[in-house]
Design a protein around this motif. Structure first.
Motif, PDB file in Angstrom:
ATOM      1  N   ALA A  55      33.354  42.486  27.728  1.00 35.40           N
ATOM      2  CA  ALA A  55      34.266  43.587  29.069  1.00 35.40           C
ATOM      3  C   ALA A  55      35.007  42.528  29.547  1.00 35.40           C
ATOM      4  N   MET A  56      36.142  42.720  29.859  1.00 33.72           N
ATOM      5  CA  MET A  56      37.832  41.965  30.434  1.00 33.72           C
ATOM      6  C   MET A  56      36.961  41.920  31.996  1.00 33.72           C
ATOM      7  N   TRP A  57      36.868  43.328  32.500  1.00 29.76           N
ATOM      8  CA  TRP A  57      36.135  43.746  33.927  1.00 29.76           C
ATOM      9  C   TRP A  57      35.060  42.744  33.573  1.00 29.76           C
ATOM     10  N   ARG A  58      33.929  42.228  32.836  1.00 33.34           N
ATOM     11  CA  ARG A  58      33.396  41.045  32.978  1.00 33.34           C
ATOM     12  C   ARG A  58      33.543  39.983  33.860  1.00 33.34           C
ATOM     13  N   TRP A  59      34.117  39.444  32.405  1.00 34.49           N
ATOM     14  CA  TRP A  59      35.087  38.105  31.963  1.00 34.49           C
ATOM     15  C   TRP A  59      35.556  38.084  33.933  1.00 34.49           C
ATOM     16  N   ILE A  60      36.595  39.230  33.642  1.00 37.30           N
ATOM     17  CA  ILE A  60      37.108  38.681  35.586  1.00 37.30           C
ATOM     18  C   ILE A  60      36.331  37.860  36.426  1.00 37.30           C
ATOM     19  N   LEU A  61      35.097  39.291  36.066  1.00 35.49           N
ATOM     20  CA  LEU A  61      34.224  38.681  37.311  1.00 35.49           C
ATOM     21  C   LEU A  61      33.616  37.125  37.309  1.00 35.49           C
ATOM     22  N   ASP A  62      33.419  37.331  35.902  1.00 38.36           N
ATOM     23  CA  ASP A  62      32.785  35.005  35.652  1.00 38.36           C
ATOM     24  C   ASP A  62      33.531  34.342  35.350  1.00 38.36           C
ATOM     25  N   GLU A  63      34.752  34.493  35.323  1.00 35.25           N
ATOM     26  CA  GLU A  63      35.408  33.751  34.952  1.00 35.25           C
ATOM     27  C   GLU A  63      35.740  33.370  35.887  1.00 35.25           C
ATOM     28  N   PHE A  64      36.822  34.527  36.753  1.00 34.77           N
ATOM     29  CA  PHE A  64      37.993  34.636  37.429  1.00 34.77           C
ATOM     30  C   PHE A  64      37.314  34.888  39.103  1.00 34.77           C
ATOM     31  N   TYR A  65      37.156  35.790  39.166  1.00 33.57           N
ATOM     32  CA  TYR A  65      36.328  36.071  40.787  1.00 33.57           C
ATOM     33  C   TYR A  65      35.309  35.364  41.558  1.00 33.57           C
ATOM     34  N   ASN A  66      34.195  35.084  40.603  1.00 38.42           N
ATOM     35  CA  ASN A  66      33.104  34.418  40.501  1.00 38.42           C
ATOM     36  C   ASN A  66      33.083  32.561  41.057  1.00 38.42           C
ATOM     37  N   ASN A  67      34.796  32.317  40.011  1.00 37.81           N
ATOM     38  CA  ASN A  67      34.691  30.898  40.030  1.00 37.81           C
ATOM     39  C   ASN A  67      35.164  29.690  41.487  1.00 37.81           C
ATOM     40  N   PRO A  68      35.205  29.050  42.039  1.00 35.85           N
ATOM     41  CA  PRO A  68      34.524  29.050  42.601  1.00 35.85           C
ATOM     42  C   PRO A  68      36.296  28.093  43.141  1.00 35.85           C
ATOM     43  N   ALA A  69      36.639  27.731  42.154  1.00 32.72           N
ATOM     44  CA  ALA A  69      38.320  27.409  41.685  1.00 32.72           C
ATOM     45  C   ALA A  69      39.064  28.625  42.075  1.00 32.72           C
ATOM     46  N   TYR A  70      39.171  29.480  41.674  1.00 33.02           N
ATOM     47  CA  TYR A  70      40.187  30.549  42.674  1.00 33.02           C
ATOM     48  C   TYR A  70      39.953  31.561  43.864  1.00 33.02           C
ATOM     49  N   ASN A 114      28.612  43.006  42.266  1.00 32.25           N
ATOM     50  CA  ASN A 114      28.542  41.759  41.724  1.00 32.25           C
ATOM     51  C   ASN A 114      27.472  40.924  41.686  1.00 32.25           C
ATOM     52  N   SER A 115      26.190  41.024  40.892  1.00 32.90           N
ATOM     53  CA  SER A 115      25.071  40.268  40.789  1.00 32.90           C
ATOM     54  C   SER A 115      25.022  39.909  41.792  1.00 32.90           C
ATOM     55  N   GLY A 116      24.602  40.769  43.296  1.00 30.71           N
ATOM     56  CA  GLY A 116      23.649  40.619  43.982  1.00 30.71           C
ATOM     57  C   GLY A 116      24.684  39.806  45.199  1.00 30.71           C
ATOM     58  N   ARG A 117      26.283  39.619  44.571  1.00 32.47           N
ATOM     59  CA  ARG A 117      26.905  38.957  46.458  1.00 32.47           C
ATOM     60  C   ARG A 117      27.462  40.382  47.099  1.00 32.47           C
ATOM     61  N   ASN A 118      27.732  41.358  46.284  1.00 32.66           N
ATOM     62  CA  ASN A 118      28.184  42.404  47.675  1.00 32.66           C
ATOM     63  C   ASN A 118      29.674  42.482  47.894  1.00 32.66           C
ATOM     64  N   ASP A 119      30.292  41.588  47.470  1.00 30.89           N
ATOM     65  CA  ASP A 119      31.343  40.718  47.689  1.00 30.89           C
ATOM     66  C   ASP A 119      32.746  41.801  46.836  1.00 30.89           C
ATOM     67  N   VAL A 120      32.791  42.984  45.956  1.00 29.60           N
ATOM     68  CA  VAL A 120      34.066  43.221  45.617  1.00 29.60           C
ATOM     69  C   VAL A 120      33.769  44.483  45.588  1.00 29.60           C
ATOM     70  N   LEU A 121      35.337  44.699  46.323  1.00 31.57           N
ATOM     71  CA  LEU A 121      35.816  46.597  46.178  1.00 31.57           C
ATOM     72  C   LEU A 121      36.649  46.564  45.177  1.00 31.57           C
ATOM     73  N   VAL A 122      36.043  47.845  44.539  1.00 27.90           N
ATOM     74  CA  VAL A 122      36.797  48.589  43.406  1.00 27.90           C
ATOM     75  C   VAL A 122      37.159  49.788  43.880  1.00 27.90           C
ATOM     76  N   ARG A 123      38.694  49.965  43.573  1.00 28.58           N
ATOM     77  CA  ARG A 123      39.509  50.765  43.747  1.00 28.58           C
ATOM     78  C   ARG A 123      39.644  51.759  42.572  1.00 28.58           C
ATOM     79  N   SER A 124      40.176  52.977  42.196  1.00 25.02           N
ATOM     80  CA  SER A 124      40.271  53.933  40.854  1.00 25.02           C
ATOM     81  C   SER A 124      41.933  53.526  41.751  1.00 25.02           C
TER      82      SER A 124
END
Length: 179
Positions: A55-70, A114-124
């Protein structure tokens, strides 16, 4: 198709920042709908192990939002928590005109957790006919300037040169001219 370009954009902007050149922060706007429309219907839940069904949203969280490099390039907002304290959360848009996104509060809650991080705010966020009263955002927002005439409901609105009458009603709009 858009995932590697997102990484490249972030990498280049971070390189510019390292040189002291300011850049914007990034908010992702991935789809989560698997068929149907953006107001209801199933959401994609595929993981990395699901290959092309990741899933694209999951990739965004896994590989981008949760990646310390970004971490420094992801846009964050200050929010008030339930206990009255405040915290920073990574903003994530979902393409849906309704709140909660896709009409699915448990899905939005899962993303925000966010897998227990509780660090995302979703907006439609969608173009028009959004659920503004409940927090949806729009990427088509009229630039409005006060007009020196009565509102359109009186039929007497005239706008300065280069502007036109706002014919799309918006919450709180009592008639205006668009820039």
């Amino acid at each position: 198709a858009i995932l590697r370009p997102l990484q490249v954009l972030a990498e280049e902007w971070l390189a510019l920042r390292a040189q002291g050149i300011p850049t914007p922060s990034i908010v992702a706007w991935p789809t989560a709908a698997c068929g149907g429309d953006n107001t209801k219907g199933p959401v994609c839940l595929g993981t990395k192990d699901d290959g092309s069904q990741y899933a694209m949203w999951r990739w965004i969280l896994d590989e981008f939002y949760n990646n310390p490099a970004y971490a420094d390039i992801v846009y964050k907002v200050e929010v008030e928590d339930a206990d009255g304290s405040s915290s920073e959360k990574k903003l994530l848009f979902l393409p849906s005109p309704v709140v909660p996104a896709y009409g699915n509060a448990s899905f939005v809650g899962m993303l925000e957790a966010n897998s227990g991080r509780n660090d995302v705010l979703v907006r439609s966020m969608w173009a028009m006919d959004n659920d503004f009263d409940h927090g949806a955002w729009s990427f088509f927002s009229s630039c409005q300037a006060p007009c020196p005439a009565p509102p359109p409901s009186t039929g007497g609105l005239s706008c300065p040169a280069g502007e036109h009458v706002d014919i799309v009603e918006a919450p709180g709009d009592n008639g205006s001219c668009d820039c």
